[in-house]
Design a protein around this motif. Sequence first.
Motif, PDB file in Angstrom:
ATOM      1  N   SER A 176       0.808  -1.213   0.000  1.00 58.42           N
ATOM      2  CA  SER A 176       0.000   0.000   0.000  1.00 58.42           C
ATOM      3  C   SER A 176       0.844   1.268   0.000  1.00 58.42           C
ATOM      4  O   SER A 176       0.352   2.352  -0.316  1.00 58.42           O
ATOM      5  CB  SER A 176      -0.942   0.003   1.208  1.00 58.42           C
ATOM      6  OG  SER A 176      -0.239   0.270   2.397  1.00 58.42           O
ATOM      7  N   THR A 177       2.119   1.154   0.347  1.00 54.99           N
ATOM      8  CA  THR A 177       3.031   2.305   0.297  1.00 54.99           C
ATOM      9  C   THR A 177       4.030   2.187  -0.851  1.00 54.99           C
ATOM     10  O   THR A 177       5.002   2.952  -0.914  1.00 54.99           O
ATOM     11  CB  THR A 177       3.824   2.429   1.613  1.00 54.99           C
ATOM     12  OG1 THR A 177       4.584   1.238   1.814  1.00 54.99           O
ATOM     13  CG2 THR A 177       2.894   2.656   2.796  1.00 54.99           C
ATOM     14  N   SER A 178       3.789   1.253  -1.759  1.00 53.18           N
ATOM     15  CA  SER A 178       4.711   0.966  -2.873  1.00 53.18           C
ATOM     16  C   SER A 178       6.110   0.619  -2.369  1.00 53.18           C
ATOM     17  O   SER A 178       7.110   0.875  -3.038  1.00 53.18           O
ATOM     18  CB  SER A 178       4.794   2.159  -3.845  1.00 53.18           C
ATOM     19  OG  SER A 178       3.565   2.364  -4.489  1.00 53.18           O
ATOM     20  N   GLY A 179       6.165   0.018  -1.188  1.00 52.24           N
ATOM     21  CA  GLY A 179       7.461  -0.297  -0.594  1.00 52.24           C
ATOM     22  C   GLY A 179       7.796  -1.773  -0.565  1.00 52.24           C
ATOM     23  O   GLY A 179       8.868  -2.153  -0.087  1.00 52.24           O
ATOM     24  N   PHE A 180       6.896  -2.618  -1.101  1.00 53.38           N
ATOM     25  CA  PHE A 180       7.086  -4.064  -0.982  1.00 53.38           C
ATOM     26  C   PHE A 180       8.369  -4.531  -1.670  1.00 53.38           C
ATOM     27  O   PHE A 180       9.203  -5.222  -1.070  1.00 53.38           O
ATOM     28  CB  PHE A 180       5.875  -4.797  -1.560  1.00 53.38           C
ATOM     29  CG  PHE A 180       5.936  -6.292  -1.419  1.00 53.38           C
ATOM     30  CD1 PHE A 180       5.654  -6.902  -0.209  1.00 53.38           C
ATOM     31  CD2 PHE A 180       6.280  -7.090  -2.497  1.00 53.38           C
ATOM     32  CE1 PHE A 180       5.702  -8.288  -0.071  1.00 53.38           C
ATOM     33  CE2 PHE A 180       6.333  -8.466  -2.376  1.00 53.38           C
ATOM     34  CZ  PHE A 180       6.043  -9.063  -1.158  1.00 53.38           C
ATOM     35  N   GLU A 181       8.544  -4.159  -2.938  1.00 55.95           N
ATOM     36  CA  GLU A 181       9.711  -4.628  -3.684  1.00 55.95           C
ATOM     37  C   GLU A 181      11.003  -4.040  -3.140  1.00 55.95           C
ATOM     38  O   GLU A 181      12.014  -4.740  -3.022  1.00 55.95           O
ATOM     39  CB  GLU A 181       9.559  -4.287  -5.163  1.00 55.95           C
ATOM     40  CG  GLU A 181       8.458  -5.073  -5.850  1.00 55.95           C
ATOM     41  CD  GLU A 181       8.366  -4.766  -7.324  1.00 55.95           C
ATOM     42  OE1 GLU A 181       9.203  -3.990  -7.824  1.00 55.95           O
ATOM     43  OE2 GLU A 181       7.448  -5.302  -7.975  1.00 55.95           O
ATOM     44  N   ILE A 182      10.988  -2.755  -2.792  1.00 54.64           N
ATOM     45  CA  ILE A 182      12.192  -2.111  -2.255  1.00 54.64           C
ATOM     46  C   ILE A 182      12.594  -2.769  -0.938  1.00 54.64           C
ATOM     47  O   ILE A 182      13.772  -3.058  -0.698  1.00 54.64           O
ATOM     48  CB  ILE A 182      11.953  -0.601  -2.056  1.00 54.64           C
ATOM     49  CG1 ILE A 182      11.663   0.071  -3.397  1.00 54.64           C
ATOM     50  CG2 ILE A 182      13.155   0.062  -1.386  1.00 54.64           C
ATOM     51  CD1 ILE A 182      11.238   1.512  -3.285  1.00 54.64           C
ATOM     52  N   TYR A 183      11.594  -3.021  -0.097  1.00 50.17           N
ATOM     53  CA  TYR A 183      11.876  -3.661   1.195  1.00 50.17           C
ATOM     54  C   TYR A 183      12.456  -5.062   0.989  1.00 50.17           C
ATOM     55  O   TYR A 183      13.459  -5.430   1.615  1.00 50.17           O
ATOM     56  CB  TYR A 183      10.595  -3.736   2.032  1.00 50.17           C
ATOM     57  CG  TYR A 183      10.775  -4.515   3.318  1.00 50.17           C
ATOM     58  CD1 TYR A 183      11.185  -3.887   4.484  1.00 50.17           C
ATOM     59  CD2 TYR A 183      10.561  -5.899   3.352  1.00 50.17           C
ATOM     60  CE1 TYR A 183      11.374  -4.605   5.657  1.00 50.17           C
ATOM     61  CE2 TYR A 183      10.752  -6.623   4.515  1.00 50.17           C
ATOM     62  CZ  TYR A 183      11.150  -5.974   5.672  1.00 50.17           C
ATOM     63  OH  TYR A 183      11.347  -6.692   6.824  1.00 50.17           O
ATOM     64  N   ARG A 184      11.840  -5.861   0.112  1.00 51.31           N
ATOM     65  CA  ARG A 184      12.303  -7.234  -0.098  1.00 51.31           C
ATOM     66  C   ARG A 184      13.715  -7.278  -0.663  1.00 51.31           C
ATOM     67  O   ARG A 184      14.515  -8.153  -0.307  1.00 51.31           O
ATOM     68  CB  ARG A 184      11.335  -7.978  -1.028  1.00 51.31           C
ATOM     69  CG  ARG A 184       9.989  -8.304  -0.413  1.00 51.31           C
ATOM     70  CD  ARG A 184      10.102  -9.283   0.736  1.00 51.31           C
ATOM     71  NE  ARG A 184      10.602 -10.581   0.316  1.00 51.31           N
ATOM     72  CZ  ARG A 184       9.847 -11.595  -0.037  1.00 51.31           C
ATOM     73  NH1 ARG A 184       8.524 -11.488  -0.022  1.00 51.31           N
ATOM     74  NH2 ARG A 184      10.393 -12.751  -0.389  1.00 51.31           N
ATOM     75  N   LYS A 185      14.052  -6.326  -1.538  1.00 54.62           N
ATOM     76  CA  LYS A 185      15.411  -6.289  -2.090  1.00 54.62           C
ATOM     77  C   LYS A 185      16.434  -5.965  -1.000  1.00 54.62           C
ATOM     78  O   LYS A 185      17.576  -6.431  -1.041  1.00 54.62           O
ATOM     79  CB  LYS A 185      15.492  -5.252  -3.209  1.00 54.62           C
ATOM     80  CG  LYS A 185      14.794  -5.684  -4.486  1.00 54.62           C
ATOM     81  CD  LYS A 185      14.771  -4.562  -5.518  1.00 54.62           C
ATOM     82  CE  LYS A 185      14.005  -5.001  -6.761  1.00 54.62           C
ATOM     83  NZ  LYS A 185      13.871  -3.908  -7.754  1.00 54.62           N
ATOM     84  N   GLN A 186      16.000  -5.166  -0.039  1.00 59.18           N
ATOM     85  CA  GLN A 186      16.929  -4.743   1.011  1.00 59.18           C
ATOM     86  C   GLN A 186      16.998  -5.736   2.161  1.00 59.18           C
ATOM     87  O   GLN A 186      18.084  -6.011   2.697  1.00 59.18           O
ATOM     88  CB  GLN A 186      16.508  -3.361   1.530  1.00 59.18           C
ATOM     89  CG  GLN A 186      17.484  -2.720   2.479  1.00 59.18           C
ATOM     90  CD  GLN A 186      17.118  -1.271   2.791  1.00 59.18           C
ATOM     91  OE1 GLN A 186      16.312  -0.668   2.081  1.00 59.18           O
ATOM     92  NE2 GLN A 186      17.687  -0.721   3.838  1.00 59.18           N
TER      93      GLN A 186
END
Length: 344
Positions: free
Chosen positions: A223-233
């Motif tokens: 919902s914050t468009s942070g899923f992919e960025i978080y998973r990569k990190q």
Amino acid sequence: MDKYSLAGPESGKIGDTMLSRVADSIYWMTRYIERAENIARFINVNLNLSLDMTTGMAGSWQPLVMTTGDHEIFEKRYGTDYSRENVIQFLALDKEYGNSVISCVAIARENARSVREIISSEIWEQINRSYLLLKDAAQNRLANKDPHRFFNDITAMSHMFTGLLHSTMSRGEAFYFALLGQFLERADKTSRILDVKYFMLLPTPENVNSPYDVIQWGAVLKSTSGFEIYRKQFHRIVPKQVCDFLIFDSNFPRSIHCCLTNAKSALHKITDTPRGAASNPAEKSLGRLCADLDYSDIDDVISAGMHEYLDALQRKINQVGIDIRQAFFKIPDNLMEQASVSVQ
């Protein structure tokens, strides 16, 4: 300061009432566009969960309205029937509810109309086009017929607006008032999306760290468009790490810390105050809030209680907004009130 400047020479305050209105309209134009996008993201927390889960969603729509603080308005119009259809209609397309998506875009449109000589024609056309599309969606009840398409379209419209803002406006005071409104609104709504998780998405303590819990936190990140960025990190979804990411990460553009830091930078661009100094209450309250985030961590948040911390943070962001009004929008109260826009 040249004749096109919005800000006056005294402590960053705008000197002329008409120019104050210009700054006020630009600030609220971006706040309301950001608010509309974030309401869409807010609802998508539940929509994403309903795709991933077949049980545990009963009664999950009422807290969306409770978290906005507008449950009394809802119940006057819909009674106590917090069905998915009623909640989506209320938050997205209710023309009489001032914080619905369509009302937010309508108010942004009226603010944009009043400053058409300041903003680019492309920005005006995008806001106007968005409003007309929402009117059509309201008539066709698209929000309930195809909610994922509808809310994705709202997000895309907001992204187009932001792109045009950055690519068609000069880096003057008008641009930085636009950024100031956008980033304050975004910080507030990220905190509310996180608060929804604690307020409603975890009904029983047994579900902590369960697959059920992981799905929920994944929905919050999406919902914050942070899923992919978080998973990569970080790879694995760990609730404490997700909270740290959404509150304190200095590089993720929708984290609370990043948003408020960018808002502070925009405010200093408007006032010309050196970094580390403050010339008005708005700079003081925003600087103090950013310093609190600089010197806090997720363990401090957990010790205070997540809901309590986020609630206090929202009050501080609201205070920054009040201080901005006092410092820059010195307009008589009868003119200062945001006009009630009739959504036809």
